[in-house]
Write a protein that holds these residues in place. Structure first.
Motif, short mmCIF file in Angstrom:
data_model
loop_
_atom_site.label_atom_id
_atom_site.label_comp_id
_atom_site.label_asym_id
_atom_site.label_seq_id
_atom_site.Cartn_x
_atom_site.Cartn_y
_atom_site.Cartn_z
N ASP A 103 38.93 43.69 32.50
CA ASP A 103 38.91 45.13 32.20
C ASP A 103 39.40 45.97 33.36
O ASP A 103 39.71 47.16 33.19
CB ASP A 103 37.48 45.58 31.83
CG ASP A 103 37.03 44.93 30.53
OD1 ASP A 103 37.90 44.40 29.81
OD2 ASP A 103 35.81 44.93 30.27
N ALA A 104 39.43 45.41 34.55
CA ALA A 104 39.85 46.17 35.74
C ALA A 104 41.09 45.55 36.37
O ALA A 104 41.37 45.77 37.56
CB ALA A 104 38.71 46.23 36.75
N ALA A 157 40.73 43.95 39.72
CA ALA A 157 40.53 44.73 40.96
C ALA A 157 39.44 44.05 41.80
O ALA A 157 38.45 43.55 41.27
CB ALA A 157 40.12 46.16 40.61
N LYS A 207 48.63 39.44 32.99
CA LYS A 207 49.00 40.83 33.31
C LYS A 207 48.80 41.16 34.78
O LYS A 207 49.51 42.00 35.35
CB LYS A 207 48.19 41.80 32.44
CG LYS A 207 48.57 43.24 32.73
CD LYS A 207 48.13 44.25 31.71
CE LYS A 207 48.60 45.64 32.15
NZ LYS A 207 48.05 46.72 31.36
N ALA A 226 45.13 43.98 40.75
CA ALA A 226 45.77 45.29 40.91
C ALA A 226 45.23 46.04 42.13
O ALA A 226 45.33 47.26 42.20
CB ALA A 226 45.61 46.12 39.64
N ALA A 230 42.36 46.48 45.67
CA ALA A 230 40.94 46.69 45.90
C ALA A 230 40.44 47.64 44.82
O ALA A 230 41.21 48.44 44.26
CB ALA A 230 40.74 47.29 47.29
N ASP A 231 39.14 47.56 44.53
CA ASP A 231 38.58 48.38 43.45
C ASP A 231 38.44 49.83 43.91
O ASP A 231 37.55 50.16 44.70
CB ASP A 231 37.22 47.81 43.02
CG ASP A 231 36.74 48.45 41.73
OD1 ASP A 231 36.86 49.69 41.59
OD2 ASP A 231 36.25 47.73 40.85
N ILE A 232 39.33 50.66 43.39
CA ILE A 232 39.38 52.06 43.83
C ILE A 232 38.09 52.78 43.44
O ILE A 232 37.58 53.63 44.19
CB ILE A 232 40.61 52.77 43.22
CG1 ILE A 232 41.90 52.03 43.62
CG2 ILE A 232 40.68 54.23 43.67
CD1 ILE A 232 43.14 52.44 42.83
N LYS A 233 37.56 52.41 42.27
CA LYS A 233 36.34 53.10 41.81
C LYS A 233 35.16 52.79 42.72
O LYS A 233 34.30 53.63 42.95
CB LYS A 233 36.03 52.71 40.36
CG LYS A 233 37.10 53.25 39.39
CD LYS A 233 37.02 52.60 38.02
CE LYS A 233 38.25 52.97 37.19
NZ LYS A 233 38.40 52.15 36.00
N GLY A 273 48.40 46.16 46.44
CA GLY A 273 47.40 46.48 47.45
C GLY A 273 46.68 45.22 47.90
O GLY A 273 47.30 44.23 48.30
N GLY A 274 45.34 45.25 47.77
CA GLY A 274 44.55 44.08 48.15
C GLY A 274 44.94 42.83 47.38
O GLY A 274 44.74 41.71 47.87
N GLU A 315 47.80 41.46 49.20
CA GLU A 315 47.28 40.95 50.48
C GLU A 315 46.55 39.62 50.29
O GLU A 315 46.67 38.70 51.10
CB GLU A 315 46.35 42.00 51.10
CG GLU A 315 47.11 43.25 51.50
CD GLU A 315 46.20 44.40 51.88
OE1 GLU A 315 45.50 44.93 51.00
OE2 GLU A 315 46.16 44.75 53.07
N GLU A 361 48.94 51.74 48.55
CA GLU A 361 47.79 52.48 49.09
C GLU A 361 48.18 53.88 49.55
O GLU A 361 47.36 54.80 49.57
CB GLU A 361 47.17 51.72 50.27
CG GLU A 361 46.48 50.42 49.90
CD GLU A 361 47.38 49.19 49.94
OE1 GLU A 361 48.63 49.37 49.92
OE2 GLU A 361 46.86 48.08 49.99
N GLY A 413 44.52 47.47 53.86
CA GLY A 413 43.36 47.20 54.71
C GLY A 413 42.92 45.75 54.78
O GLY A 413 41.92 45.43 55.40
N ILE A 414 43.70 44.84 54.14
CA ILE A 414 43.33 43.42 54.24
C ILE A 414 44.55 42.64 54.76
O ILE A 414 44.88 41.56 54.26
CB ILE A 414 42.83 42.83 52.90
CG1 ILE A 414 42.02 43.85 52.07
CG2 ILE A 414 41.95 41.61 53.16
CD1 ILE A 414 41.53 43.33 50.72
#
Ligand code: CAA
Length: 258
Positions: free
Chosen positions: A23-24, A27, A59, A63, A65-68, A108-109, A112, A132, A140-141
């Motif tokens: 669902d994420a 992330a 898919k 995607a 690091a978890d932005i939320k 992003g992550g 990385e 980012e 950041g990683i």
């Protein structure tokens, strides 16, 4: 151990770890990174595992690091908890080879994490990016350092500054990935590569990982010296004697990791 955000399967000496937050778009939140660090540590310690494959969904590999999870954090939260630093260090201490099998987004992550593996096999749908900058932060990683070493300064700056995505073809041309295959073949290709690695002496495959990674950590002269000593040290192993004898005797080697 039971995990909620990853799936671990062991098949013929290979641990297949699948990121599983559909669902994420996989992330990377703290739970997932903690579970992943534990899973690779378990695989590293297991007598049954000789190589690890890390993959995501069709898919998305991941995607980012978890932005939320990060959105409301302060500098104090991030610094005090060494956000992602703890899990990344645990992942990087693994001595057995890890192959990233990337389909879809590796952003992003996610990009990385793929780069923290030992090499990347990509589906032709793969999209790599360090977006980012669009969130008002930077990678950041390890992205600014590793992407630059993989693809050079110009392309790395372009990716980090514009946040654009790189497709699989460009990623292969620029050395970010080692092979590109059709999405349907990705898992089989990565598992076959892992099986091939699993047939070798584990002492030698761990020495390859350790020694190639020196190329990132030290000067050329020191890296070459390290390689020479490691090469010489492998002559203390039974697997060297077996590997060379099997060649001379025109038969398959029987490695025993000794
Ligand atoms: N963090 C949290 N949730 C994410 C996420 C992320 N990085 N990426 C995707 N998701 C979630 C979406 O919010 C969405 O959830 P809801 O259905 O609850 O809204 C779900 O996954 C599906 O995503 P989309 O609907 O956005 O899917 P899409 O196909 O339209 O777009 C995408 C795909 C282009 C990858 C888009 O999701 C996107 O841009 N994601 C963010 C990419 C990003 O900025 N990554 C960097 C994160 S920062 C980082 O990684 C820092 C670091 O270096 C340590």
């Amino acid at each position: 151990m039971a995990y909620e955000t990853i799936i671990v399967e062991i098949a013929d000496d290979v641990a297949l770890i699948t990121l599983n937050r559909p669902d994420a778009l996989n992330a990377l939140n703290s739970q997932l990174l903690g579970e992943l660090a534990s899973a690779v540590e378990e695989a590293d310690a297991s007598d049954k595992v000789r190589c690890i494959v890390l993959t995501g969904s069709e898919k998305a590999f991941a995607a980012g690091a978890d932005i939320k999870e990060m959105a409301d954090k302060s500098f104090v939260d991030m610094y005090r908890d060494n956000f992602f630093g703890v899990e990344a260090d645990r992942f990087l201490r693994v001595r057995k080879p890890i192959i990233a099998a990337v389909s879809g987004y590796a952003l992003g992550g996610g990009c990385e994490l793929a780069m923290m593996c030992d090499f990347i096999i990509a589906a032709d749908t793969a999209k790599f990016g360090q977006p980012e900058i669009n969130l008002g932060v930077i990678a950041g990683i390890g992205g600014t350092q590793r992407l630059t070493r993989y693809v050079g300064k110009s392309k790395s700056m372009d990716m980090h500054l514009t946040g654009r995505f790189m497709n699989a073809e460009e990623a292969e041309e620029s050395g970010l990935v080692s092979r590109v295959v059709a999405p349907k073949k990705l898992k089989d290709e990565a598992m076959a590569a892992a099986q091939k690695i699993a047939e070798k002496s584990l002492l030698a495959t761990m020495a390859v990982k350790d020694t190639v990674n020196r190329a990132y950590e030290t000067t050329l002269a020191e890296g070459i010296n390290y390689e020479r000593r490691m090469f010489q040290a492998l002559f203390a192993t039974e697997d060297q004697a077996e590997g060379m004898a099997s060649y001379v005797e025109k038969r398959e080697p029987q490695f025993r990791d000794k």
